[in-house]
Design a protein around this motif. Structure first.
Motif, short mmCIF file in Angstrom:
data_model
loop_
_atom_site.label_atom_id
_atom_site.label_comp_id
_atom_site.label_asym_id
_atom_site.label_seq_id
_atom_site.Cartn_x
_atom_site.Cartn_y
_atom_site.Cartn_z
N THR A 173 -15.19 12.28 -2.35
CA THR A 173 -15.50 12.27 -0.92
C THR A 173 -16.73 11.41 -0.65
N LEU A 174 -17.78 11.62 -1.47
CA LEU A 174 -19.02 10.85 -1.28
C LEU A 174 -18.74 9.36 -1.44
N SER A 175 -17.86 9.06 -2.40
CA SER A 175 -17.56 7.66 -2.65
C SER A 175 -16.96 7.02 -1.40
N THR A 176 -16.16 7.78 -0.65
CA THR A 176 -15.60 7.26 0.60
C THR A 176 -16.71 7.07 1.64
N LEU A 177 -17.64 8.02 1.68
CA LEU A 177 -18.74 7.89 2.64
C LEU A 177 -19.56 6.63 2.36
N ILE A 178 -19.74 6.33 1.06
CA ILE A 178 -20.51 5.13 0.71
C ILE A 178 -19.75 3.88 1.13
N LEU A 179 -18.42 3.99 1.07
CA LEU A 179 -17.60 2.86 1.52
C LEU A 179 -17.94 2.50 2.98
N LEU A 180 -18.23 3.55 3.78
CA LEU A 180 -18.60 3.29 5.18
C LEU A 180 -19.82 2.38 5.24
N VAL A 181 -20.78 2.62 4.34
CA VAL A 181 -21.99 1.80 4.30
C VAL A 181 -21.63 0.36 3.94
N GLN A 182 -20.76 0.25 2.93
CA GLN A 182 -20.36 -1.11 2.52
C GLN A 182 -19.70 -1.85 3.68
N ALA A 183 -18.77 -1.15 4.35
CA ALA A 183 -18.08 -1.78 5.48
C ALA A 183 -19.09 -2.17 6.55
N TRP A 184 -20.08 -1.29 6.78
CA TRP A 184 -21.12 -1.59 7.78
C TRP A 184 -21.84 -2.88 7.41
N CYS A 185 -22.21 -3.02 6.14
CA CYS A 185 -22.96 -4.21 5.70
C CYS A 185 -22.16 -5.48 5.95
N ILE A 186 -20.90 -5.48 5.51
CA ILE A 186 -20.10 -6.70 5.62
C ILE A 186 -19.85 -7.04 7.10
N ALA A 187 -19.51 -6.01 7.87
CA ALA A 187 -19.24 -6.24 9.29
C ALA A 187 -20.50 -6.73 10.01
N THR A 188 -21.64 -6.17 9.64
CA THR A 188 -22.90 -6.57 10.27
C THR A 188 -23.20 -8.03 9.98
N ILE A 189 -23.00 -8.42 8.72
CA ILE A 189 -23.28 -9.82 8.35
C ILE A 189 -22.42 -10.76 9.19
N ALA A 190 -21.13 -10.43 9.31
CA ALA A 190 -20.23 -11.30 10.08
C ALA A 190 -20.64 -11.35 11.54
N GLN A 191 -20.95 -10.15 12.10
CA GLN A 191 -21.36 -10.09 13.51
C GLN A 191 -22.58 -10.99 13.77
N ARG A 192 -23.58 -10.86 12.88
CA ARG A 192 -24.82 -11.62 13.10
C ARG A 192 -24.59 -13.11 12.92
N MET A 193 -23.77 -13.48 11.98
CA MET A 193 -23.53 -14.89 11.71
C MET A 193 -22.68 -15.51 12.82
N VAL A 194 -21.51 -14.86 13.05
CA VAL A 194 -20.50 -15.49 13.91
C VAL A 194 -20.88 -15.38 15.38
N ILE A 195 -21.20 -14.16 15.81
CA ILE A 195 -21.39 -13.93 17.24
C ILE A 195 -22.81 -14.23 17.67
N GLU A 196 -23.77 -13.71 16.87
CA GLU A 196 -25.15 -13.83 17.33
C GLU A 196 -25.79 -15.13 16.87
N GLY A 197 -25.14 -15.82 15.91
CA GLY A 197 -25.70 -17.06 15.40
C GLY A 197 -27.11 -16.87 14.90
N ALA A 198 -27.36 -15.71 14.31
CA ALA A 198 -28.71 -15.35 13.94
C ALA A 198 -29.18 -16.12 12.71
N ASP A 199 -30.46 -16.00 12.44
CA ASP A 199 -31.09 -16.69 11.32
C ASP A 199 -30.75 -15.96 10.01
N PHE A 200 -30.86 -16.67 8.86
CA PHE A 200 -30.53 -16.07 7.57
C PHE A 200 -31.33 -14.80 7.31
#
Lengths: 589, 596
Positions: free
Chosen positions: B30-57
């Motif tokens: 169960t915990l392993s699935t919860l950690i997956l949420l964190v991983q998904a958050w990280c990847i999605a956040t990176i894409a959001q900041r790069m693609v949409i916000e055009g943010a700095d590295f």
């Protein structure tokens, strides 16, 4: 280290196309999987970017990517199904070939030597080993090739946009897929071996103790045995637990490396976007492609685990072949045909691996149609002599001729046709009683019934609901020990061969049955050569000659009358050693 | 302990023994699935900041730094799951095995012999091991199948109800479809499992019968047979698999289609084509990718469960074999009898004794009445199945007569019913020499002290001499301390039998029971064993089963049994007198030699 597997790889040759198709389908399924995730990621990013302004949203061509997504979804499903069918079919084809291959390798080995190596345990292990070898293609080869190619696909998908990132992703994925399982495979070997050893030892011990259950209970020792067995099991399971720990650690290592790979790919992609003007919509594609490739990598640890098991199985098979000699027979065309069935044994010696002589300097001739009784204590070389006659063991010195032809100049079919043999143990095949008795020849039921009746098995057969067509139940419990022995004799007597060899045919039978069995044997062996082994003084007068064995040597041989009349013959001495009280009883009878 | 328990119920009930580890394994999953949420958050956040916000590295540093620890944590959870699962399986196995072994003592040697020791050891050993996969992998995974999809739904639902709906709509369809494809598929998988086992057994049978095949000159031909049988197996199995794979294909189909649906739905939302399925905050790229990454995990537990299916089939087959042993009802004997310690010789009187094996219509012993005199040696003869072993088993207390009584008289004491004597006290007065003597792993002294733990070395040496083993002893390098059994010195059949005799001497029991003590011995060993027997029986009450005439001559009286009934009971001479049941024509030909 993989040399042992080569013969098994060669077995796959005829089905190369089928195996290749299986792998190709697996690869397409994997590529569809990676494609589905990567394309979806790209599609989301691109449409989100386009959606920022109405103008770009309206010109965005969504037809191609959405068709692609649907295509991958369906191709993933369809190829997965096809792949499963093809790989399983291929595996089963290999399995048929493999079993035949293993059987053909074992068939020429000396059965007596196999028995000395603990046949039953060996065969059980061997069957398990063959089951393990079955997995070479399905569990090791196919997933490994697919994982490797999958990594390449992932690298290419990313590399098309950014070669450096693609290269990095492929190499890092390879490392994360291989390092952990490889370490676990190496560290696990001693534990697997120890587990195997403990397991074999404990199983044997349990069987031995169950056989002595009455005695252990009378002496109140069963509980102690239970404690001992459980203690042994704890030691065995400690190895299993260690293996599980190593296994868990290798999974941890793989995950950690995968995490670093993904971080590296995303970091490099981010850097490329901000510093080299790469399109930002590719970031999600790259991340999701790496995650899609996990699926293939997840197959690798299992493959390594199976590889270990398969290597051990292959090594054990090699080991059996290396340690048990084969029996060479000349081809039918090159053989020397025997004339008659006179057996002549000249200065025969048989030695086993340890150098102990089982038979030494034995000379004896058996005339055609003669009935010979071989007497001697257990371990005096009687059974070894039988095994030498039927070439289950090879002599280390001297010679045997049959009808003037040396035994080793007969081809196997000729040799087998001369002898019909009942060994001490009767193996009942999982086939109908009829098939067990006829052993592949056409014998009509009346003849079978007659011999069963004559051996006092008629009653037993009458109680079988399906008669001769019935099957022995899988645990062989449908015949008692004494019945099984008589069944074996029936099978032997039904076979027409000029020489009959019987090893302790009446052990464990009560007197009345024993007498009947002897009468039947004599009836069926009229006009044939009969050689019987026993360690009891029994039925002496019915034999033409008696040979006394002791410690691998022939002590004396002559007609029963003459041996008994001669006061210092071994046979007569045996009689005199008998209790005076019993001797008196004999006289009174 | 319901007798109509199904294997599945038994497996569930037994799972409680390792519940702690199984629970930990599920928690880790169960915990392993919860950690997956964190991983998904990280990847999605990176894409959001790069693609949409055009943010700095630099804005990517936090998610990039979070990713490796998240993966390591997830790895730790996977590791914990593997270890806890294995541990739970091991503990359950050990507990079941101990129970089985202890159960065997309760059910008794008689029952054990009927099972065949090889079958019984296969159950206690291999079948118990076959439970491992079920408890280590299948069962935790089954529980996770109920937990992980819910976690993912809970994470997705607040972001987009339409996405959650796609998952919900396809999710329950999976078990339903699997049930439909189906109902047959499960049966088919079981059939396939059975076929697989049959195939292995056929091969094993062929190998074990190899020497017989050779002797009948069919061994070469058998190679074709092996191939043909295997090919037949392939055709049958493939027929089964074509359908069986459909159920996993259905799962695959829904997993793929829902990912495709999600991707298309989200894309069209971004492009402004779809306006439903979201809340006021709308759906940005972060939310979309987050959902997309989680979607495959929604189906993964069920896919993993399929991998462990064979473990379940194996465990259910094993449970079916084990349950009859564990749930078998036994005759409970009361143990409240007063202690009993005989002083003199034992006299036994059996009256109207009838005994029957479970499930047999005919009695193994029927209305047997006889007196066993003090210090008498009674030989029992009769064809196999006459009830000889049954008589011994009743005397040893391993079998309970259904009618009749056994009274035991100790010297001049008043008689006492056998049922009024504690089994332990009774068995303590019995020495037994059977057809196969037990040699336990340990020193020769350990082996002898089985019978009498208090015996000193002098007593051991004396017993060895009585059993005619002193010459053998003289040749042993470490004397009484020589290791026997596993890994120690090999002991021949004749030596083992004489060690059992030495134990009987040490035991100094009042009642000696002998079951074919000379069967399958060579002549020299037989001679020594017979001499030892004559000494052993001098001042004890003895019952001797035999087929052999030479042993009968040692007996005071001979009991002839036939089909469970007493046929005759007299001295050997009387039985052999003309007109007696053992009378023979007064022949001097050598057919009588075997009677020597």
């Amino acid at each position: 280290m993989f040399k042992q597997l080569l013969p098994y790889l060669r077995l796959m040759k005829p089905w190369a196309w089928l195996l290749g198709t299986g792998i190709a389908l697996q690869l397409i399924a994997l590529a569809s999987s990676i494609g589905l995730m990567a394309l979806s990621g790209w599609f989301l990013s691109a449409s989100a970017l386009a959606g920022l302004s109405i103008a770009t949203a309206q010109t965005f061509n969504y037809l191609l990517p959405s068709a692609g997504v649907r295509f991958f979804a369906l191709s993933r499903t369809a190829t997965r199904y096809g792949e499963r069918l093809v790989t399983h079919d291929a595996t089963f084809r290999l399995l048929s070939r493999l079993r035949r291959h293993v059987y053909e390798k074992l068939e020429p080995l000396s059965p007596a030597q196999l028995q000395r190596h603990g046949e039953s345990e060996l065969m059980t292990r061997l069957t398990a080993d063959v089951d393990a070898l079955d997995g070479l293609y399905l569990r090791v080869l196919a997933p490994s090739i697919v994982a490797l190619l999958g990594i390449v696909v992932c690298g290419v998908v990313i590399g098309v946009f950014a070669p450096a990132i693609g290269m990095f992703a492929a190499l890092a994925l390879l490392l994360s897929g291989l390092l952990g399982p490889w370490l676990a495979w190496r560290a696990g070997r001693p534990h697997s071996d120890a587990w195997q050893q403990d397991n074999t030892r404990l199983r044997a011990r349990l069987l031995e103790r169950l056989n002595g259950l009455s005695e252990l209970m009378i002496y109140n020792r069963w509980q102690g045995e239970v404690d001992h067995l459980i203690k042994g099991e704890h030691a065995r399971d400690a190895h299993e637990y260690q293996l599980a720990r190593q296994w868990g650690s290798s999974q941890l290592l793989s995950q950690a490396l995968l995490g670093l790979t993904l971080t590296g790919v995303l970091g490099m992609a981010g850097w490329a976007v901000t510093h080299h003007g790469m399109s930002p919509v590719l970031v999600a594609l790259m991340g999701l492609a790496v995650m899609g490739a996990f699926e293939a990598i997840a197959l690798l640890p299992q493959a390594w685990q199976h590889l270990g098991r398969i290597q051990r199985a292959a090594a054990r098979l090699d080991d059996i072949q290396a340690h048990i000699p084969e029996t060479d027979f000349p081809d039918a065309g090159e053989q020397q045909m025997p004339e008659g069935t006179r057996l002549s044994i000249d200065d025969l010696s048989v030695r086993f691996d340890a150098g102990v002589a089982a038979v030494s300097s034995l000379s004896l001739a058996v005339e055609e149609g003669e009935h010979l009784l071989i007497l001697g204590p257990s371990g005096s070389g009687k059974t070894t002599l039988f095994n030498t006659l039927i070439r289950f063991v090879s002599p280390s010195g001297g010679s045997i001729t049959l009808g003037g032809a040396p035994l080793n100049r007969l081809c196997e079919a000729t040799l087998r046709a001369q002898f019909t043999v009942a060994q001490q143990e009767t193996h009942l095949f999982a086939a109908s009683y009829r098939d067990n008795l006829t052993m592949g020849r056409a014998i009509d039921d009346d003849e079978i019934m007659a011999v069963l009746d004559a051996l006092a098995l008629g009653d037993w057969l009458a109680h079988q609901p399906d008669g001769l067509s019935g099957f022995p139940d899988e645990r062989g419990s449908s015949l008692s020990g004494g019945q099984l022995r008589r069944f074996g004799i029936a099978r032997t007597l039904l076979r027409q061969a000029p020489i009959v060899l019987l090893d302790e045919p009446t052990e464990g039978l009560d007197e009345a049955t024993e007498q009947q069995v002897w009468n039947t044997i004599r009836d069926y062996c009229r006009g044939r050569t009969l050689i019987v082994i026993t360690h009891r003084l029994t039925q002496l007068e019915y034999f033409d000659r008696i040979a006394m064995f002791d410690d691998g040597r022939l002590v004396e041989h002559d007609t029963p009358d003459r041996l008994l009349a001669e006061t210092d013959s071994r046979l007569a001495t045996l009689y005199r050693r008998i209790d005076p009280e019993l001797a008196g009883l004999m006289r009174s009878a | 302990m319901a007798s109509n328990e199904t294997p599945r119920q038994w497996l569930q009930r037994t799972a409680r023994r390792g519940a702690r580890w199984s629970r930990l394994s599920v928690i880790a999953g169960t915990l392993s699935t919860l950690i997956l949420l964190v991983q998904a958050w990280c990847i999605a956040t990176i894409a959001q900041r790069m693609v949409i916000e055009g943010a700095d590295f630099s804005s990517l540093v936090v998610p990039l730094l979070l990713l490796p620890p998240a993966f390591i944590l997830r790895g730790l959870m996977v590791r914990a799951r593997t270890i806890c699962g294995a541990r739970g399986g091991i503990e359950i196995r050990q507990s079941v095995r101990r129970e089985l072994l202890e159960r065997i003592a309760v059910l008794g040697p008689l029952w054990a012999r009927r099972q065949h020791s090889a079958t019984l050891s296969n159950r206690v050993w291999d079948q118990v091991d076959a439970l491992q996969g079920f408890y280590a992998d299948y069962r935790p995974q089954m529980l996770l199948c109920g937990i992980i999809p819910v976690i993912i739904l809970v994470a997705v639902a607040p972001l987009s109800w339409a996405a959650a709906l796609i998952l919900i709509a396809t999710g329950p369809l999976i078990p339903m479809n699997m049930a439909m494809v189906g109902i047959g598929a499960k049966k088919r998988q079981e059939d396939q499992f059975l076929e697989m086992g049959r195939m292995s057994r056929h091969f094993l049978d062929t190998l074990q019968g190899l020497s017989t095949l050779k002797l009948f000159d069919v061994s070469k031909r058998q190679a074709k047979e092996v191939h043909a049988t295997s090919e037949g197996f392939r055709r049958r199995t493939m027929r089964v698999l074509r359908l069986a794979f459909l159920s996993s294909t259905v799962l695959e189909f829904f997993a793929s289609v829902s990912i495709a649906l999600l991707a298309l739905y989200l894309g069209f939302v971004y492009l402004g084509q779809f306006h439903f399925g979201m809340y006021d905050h709308g759906i940005n790229l972060f939310i979309g990718l987050f959902i997309l990454i989680l979607a495959p995990e929604f189906y993964q537990p069920l896919r993993d469960l399929g991998v462990h299916y064979h473990a379940k089939a194996e465990a259910e087959a094993a449970a079916e074999d084990l349950m009859p042993i564990l749930n078998r009802r036994v005759f409970e004997r009361d143990t409240g009898q007063p202690p009993w310690q005989p002083e003199g010789s034992l006299k036994l009187s059996l009256e109207g004794l009838t005994a029957r094996y479970a499930g047999r219509s005919s009695a193994a012993l029927e209305d047997v009445t006889l007196d066993l005199r003090a210090n008498e040696m009674l030989a029992v003869i009769g064809p196999s199945g006459a009830g000889k072993s049954t008589l011994l088993n009743v005397l040893m207390g391993f079998m309970h007569p259904e009618a009749g009584t056994i009274n035991v008289t100790d010297g001049d004491q008043p008689p006492r019913a056998l049922t009024d004597i504690r089994p332990d006290d009774w068995q303590h007065q019995i020495a037994w020499v059977g057809q196969s003597a037990v040699i336990v792993s340990g020193t020769l002294a350990d082996n002898l002290r089985l019978a009498n733990a208090q015996a000193d070395d002098a007593a051991l040496l004396d017993a060895l001499e009585q059993a005619a083993l002193h010459h053998w002893l003289a040749g042993l390098p470490d004397g009484l301390e020589t290791q026997l059994g596993e890994g120690g010195r090999a002991v021949s059949g004749g030596q083992a039998r004489r060690i059992a005799l030495a134990r009987a001497f040490l035991r100094d029991a009042r009642l000696v029971l002998l079951d074919e003590p000379t069967a399958s011995l060579d002549q020299a060993s037989e001679r020594l064993v017979m001499e030892a027997l004559a000494r052993l029986c001098r001042s004890r009450t003895v019952v001797l089963l035999t087929h052999r005439m030479e042993l009968l001559a040692l007996a005071d009286r001979v009991l002839m049994l036939d089909q469970g009934r007493v046929q005759a009971l007299d001295t050997l001479d009387a039985l052999r007198a003309p007109g007696g049941p053992l009378a023979r024509p007064a022949a001097t030909d050598m057919s009588e030699m075997r009677d020597v």
